[in-house]
Every structure is written in C-alpha cells, then in structure tokens.
Design a protein around this motif. Structure first.
Motif: not given
Lengths: 132, 109, 300
Positions: A123, A127, A130, C174, C206, C279-280, C282-283, C293, C297
């Motif tokens: 897409l 967007i 982060r 979205r 979206k 798709l957007l 995001y995780k 994590q 790091q």
C-alpha cells in the motif's frame, strides 16, 4: 474544455475540472503521454474528482493513459473517483484493471513518493511508521 | 432530471452513465438518433424510462450484441450488456436496416 | 373514485335527510358519545388506553364523524385518523380495534336512528339509505388511515434496522471493519455498498475488513454484488479483506467464477485484522515482549 496540466517536480498533475468530451479525453491522453517524455516525469496524477459520470469511453481512455505512460517509464495514479461513480463503473463492468487508484490527490502523491523511495510495501508508505 | 424525480445520488449516477452509453452507441453506429426520457409511475412506485432510438444500420445478431465483450466497433464492447446491468428493465428492438430502439427503465427504491 | 367528491353525486333529497340526521346526532351528542364509549369498554377494545383517554378520543371521532356526514368531505377525518394512529400505534393498538370502534359507532348511531324513526318505516329506510354509504365511507377512511400510518411506521423501522444492520466501524486510523450479520437481500446489499464506499471516503480508509461470518449463504446476485463492491472500493484506493466465508458462500463464489486475484480473503476476523495491520504497516506486539526487545537492544 482543455485539462490544465501542471508540472510539479518529477510529477505531472492533470486536474480535470468539468465533464470532458471524447476529443478532450483523447487530447489529454496525447498531451500527457508526450509530456512524460519531454519533462522526464516519473509520475502522473490524474484527478477526476470533478467527474460525476465516467462512461466506458472515459474509463477506457484513462486505462490507456495509464498503460501508455507505464510503457514510457512512468507511473500513473487516478485519484478522486467518487463513490457513486466507482459503483456505476463496476456495474458497467469497468474496473480499471492494472491501474493504480487512490482516494484523493494527497494519497496519490503519497503513492508516487513511496514508489520513488523504492519501498515495495503493497500500500505504499503513505502510513507514517514508527521509527525505532 | 433523475435528481428532480428524487433518485438517490448513486442511482442518478447509474442513470446518467446508462444514458451516456446509449448516446455513445447511437453516435458510433447510427450517427444520429434521439433519446427520450420519461417519468413513469404506477400504483406503488415510480421511475425513469429512457428510450434511445435511431434509424441506423441496426443489429443483425441481438444475442451476440448482448454478450459481454462483443463489439463491432473496436470499443470495449460493454455498451449494451453494461447498460442492462445498470438498469432494472431492458428491452431492445432491432433489425438490419431498420434501426435500433433500446428502452430501459430504472425504478426508484 | 375519489371519496372526497362522492357527495357531489348525492341527490338533494338524500342531502336533506343527512342534514336532519346531522342535527339529530348533534342534539344527542352527549348521550350517544357515552353510549359508544361504554360499548368500546364492554367489547374490550382499546385496552391499552385509559377510560378518560378513550372518552376524549371518542369525542373527537364523534365530532369528526358528524362533520363528515354534514360536509361529505373526509379530509379532516383522514388527517385526524392518521394523527390518532400515530399516537396509538406505539402503544400497541391493533387494526381490529380501530376497525372495531368505528363499526361500533356506526352501530350505535344506526340504533339511535332506528329508535327515532321507528314509527315511519318508509322514512327510516330512506334515512338508512342516506346514512349507510356515508357511514361505510367513514369506516373505510379511518381503517385506511390507520393501516397507512402503520405501514409508514413499519417502513421507517425497516429503514432504521437496515441502517443499523451494516455498521461501518473505524477501528484504527485508515482501517474500517464491516461486520455483516444475517441474510443479505439485494436491497441490503446495495445499502451496504453505499455505506462502505461513503465510509471509505469519510474515514480516508485504506483497508476494510468485511466479516461475513454471520452470513450463512448468499445467492449469485448478491455474490456478484459483493465482488463489485470490492472492486468499487479498490477504485477509491482501498483494499477490502473478506473474512469468515462459509463453505456455501465459497461454493457460490466459485460457481459465479470469481476472479480470485481480485478477492483478498482471510479465514477469520482476527486473521483479517492482522492482515490489515500488516498492509497498513503496523506491528502489534505484546507489551512484555516489546520491553524485552528494548532491553536486548540496549544491552547490544
């Protein structure tokens, strides 16, 4: 009515202002395809927000524009298709296959920018992500 | 007119698109013809009727003309079947040399 | 025939009788009205209403009724019947009750006419000839007014249910979720499309997850419509993920020869939302894991 075409950096922007005749559409096609080469543009945005009817000819011409510009080495995004128009297009059986469509001008630019950045997410990178 | 007869905007768009397709067919094949719009009413509903007629060459094989993807003009060939899908009722009368007359109707919901 | 014009065809002699009848009904208003209200209670009609309410409405109907006999115009009565229906329908008053009370009034008035004219049988006959058609017209007017009003209410409720039945929910920036439950008929299908396309524009969506877990089966027409909706959404720049397809619906879609390249489907709603988030860009990570994590790091 002739469609004004703006050159904005690497992009060409054709903003359709009112209903177009077939001749206007063909002229738009010819001018855009020619301009892409002349200005070495990487992307083209065709804004159809003002169109409240898109018949088979208009849709076919838009598809031709997108395909021809692809062959000339640039990307095309059609933006601003109205919800009613979109539905009537699919009812007619016109779905603009293989043509990228986006909600509005802003989204269209975001798509082209994502292509330029070499991002290949489905897409685009419209967007904000982060950053870690 | 569609808006005046209180069609929702989505339906008005469908009607406008159908008229555009019908007009395109006339110009493409017959050069001249006419399109008549009528408001129709019966007991419990009303709608808009569009009659597109011409004295052009006519269509020899109607069944074929109504198939998706069929076109003698090199266009997308979506004209007539597309229009049929946009509208609620569809009727076509045509014969070679006798012109073509397409009557379509959309009811208001 | 337009009921309002009916009186113009009535002969002068009949009009004369109706006038006499009207003055009789006006003179005996109090007594006849009470008699009618008593009969209504006795017949156990309008049980949803109090005695006082029944009497108040009875008075209005009575006066309207006599006006119709006098003027021959049912317009005012029809307006009153609609207004009354609007007030009593929500309280559960049934069609048979409304028809019942009007027929009772017709009966009460006819009996009083019998009583008044019983000495002259020929005159009574003529009076009834004048009264009956007018009384019937009134009964029809009131019943039709009630039924029309009820149909209007039903239509409004159907509309409201349809609006509620296809919620378009923005769950994240979205991302829209469209849970569909129950049978999709062509009308609902069209409404669904309109609301979805409008929702996409409004929320600048979206990705849309359309969950049809709650839809047992669809016919080929609705299946085609669904595919068209997905295509129309794409024209607006949105991707539709369909989740929860039953095996019947899968079968229908295969039968209509759906282009699988155009349909993005995921097994269930949860998977659909995960795919949408992917798709957007995001995780979604559990907080514990995310902290771990960060620690790793920092150490590294």
């Amino acid at each position: 009515m002739e469609v004004p075409i703006l050159k904005q950096g690497e992009y060409l922007i054709a903003s359709i202002q009112s209903a177009l005749t077939d001749a206007d559409l063909l002229q738009l096609r010819d001018v855009l395809v020619e301009h892409v080469g002349r200005y070495r543009s990487r992307g083209v945005i065709v804004d159809v927000t003002a169109l409240d009817v898109m018949d088979s000819f208009a849709t076919r011409t838009l598809r031709d524009i997108a395909h021809m510009i692809r062959l000339r080495g640039a990307e095309t995004v059609i933006v601003g298709i109205q919800p009613e128009v979109a539905f009537s297009m699919v009812q007619l059986g016109l779905t603009l296959e293989e043509v990228v469509t986006r909600l509005d001008f802003e989204e269209g630019i975001a798509y082209l920018n994502s292509k330029k950045a070499g991002s290949s997410t489905k897409l685009g990178s419209a967007i904000p992500r982060r950053t870690k | 007119m569609a808006a005046a007869s209180s069609f929702a905007s989505a339906e008005a768009t469908l009607i406008a698109t159908a008229i555009s397709e019908l007009a395109r067919n006339i110009v493409l094949y017959a050069k001249t013809g006419e399109i008549i719009l009528k408001i129709v009413e019966n007991a419990n509903r009303h709608g808009i009727k569009i009659v597109a007629g011409d004295d052009g060459p006519g269509i020899a094989d109607l069944e074929q003309a109504m198939q998706l993807g069929y076109s003698t003009s090199g266009s997308l060939g979506l004209g007539l079947p597309g229009v049929k899908r946009l509208m609620d009722e569809f009727e076509i009368v045509s014969a070679p040399g006798k012109g073509t007359r397409v009557t379509v109707l959309k009811w208001r919901t | 025939m337009d009921p309002i014009d009916a009186q113009s065809a009535v002969p002068e002699a009949t009009l004369e009788l109706l006038r006499a009848l009207v003055s009789h009904l006006r003179e005996n208003r109090t007594q006849l009205r009470e008699e009618w209200a008593r009969r209504i209670t006795e017949a156990q009609l309008l049980t949803a209403m109090s005695k006082e309410e029944i009497f108040a409405e009875a008075t209005s109907i009575y006066d309207n009724y006599v006006d119709v006999l006098e003027t021959g115009s049912v317009e005012a009565l029809l307006a009153y019947a609609r207004n009354l229906s609007e007030r009593i329908i929500p309280r559960g008053v049934q069609t048979n009750e409304v028809v019942g009370i009007v027929l009772l009034l017709r009966d009460v008035l006819a009996r009083s006419l019998f009583k008044k004219y019983q000495a002259d049988f020929a005159l009574l006959n003529r009076v009834l000839d004048a009264y009956e058609p007018a009384a019937n017209r009134i009964a029809v007017t009131v019943s039709v007014g009630f039924v029309q009003e009820r149909e209007r209410v039903i239509r409004e409720q159907q509309e409201a249910i349809r609006e509620l039945s296809t919620p378009v929910l923005p769950v994240r920036e979205r991302l829209l979720i469209l849970p569909i439950i129950g049978v999709i008929d062509p009308l609902r299908a069209r409404q669904l499309t309109e609301q979805l396309l409008r929702g996409i524009r409004l929320n600048r969506a979206k990705v849309v997850v359309m969950d049809i877990t709650g839809v047992p089966t669809i016919d080929t027409k609705v299946a085609n419509h669904l595919v068209q909706t997905v295509e129309a959404a794409r024209l607006l720049g949105a991707t539709v993920i369909v989740t929860g397809l039953s095996s019947e619906i899968a079968q229908t879609l295969v039968n209509i020869g759906v282009d699988l390249g155009k349909m993005n489907t995921v097994g269930d709603l949860q998977g659909g939302i995960e795919e949408a988030e992917r798709l957007l860009g995001y995780k979604v990570v559990p907080m514990i894991e995310s902290i771990e994590q960060q620690i790793i790091q920092q150490k590294a």
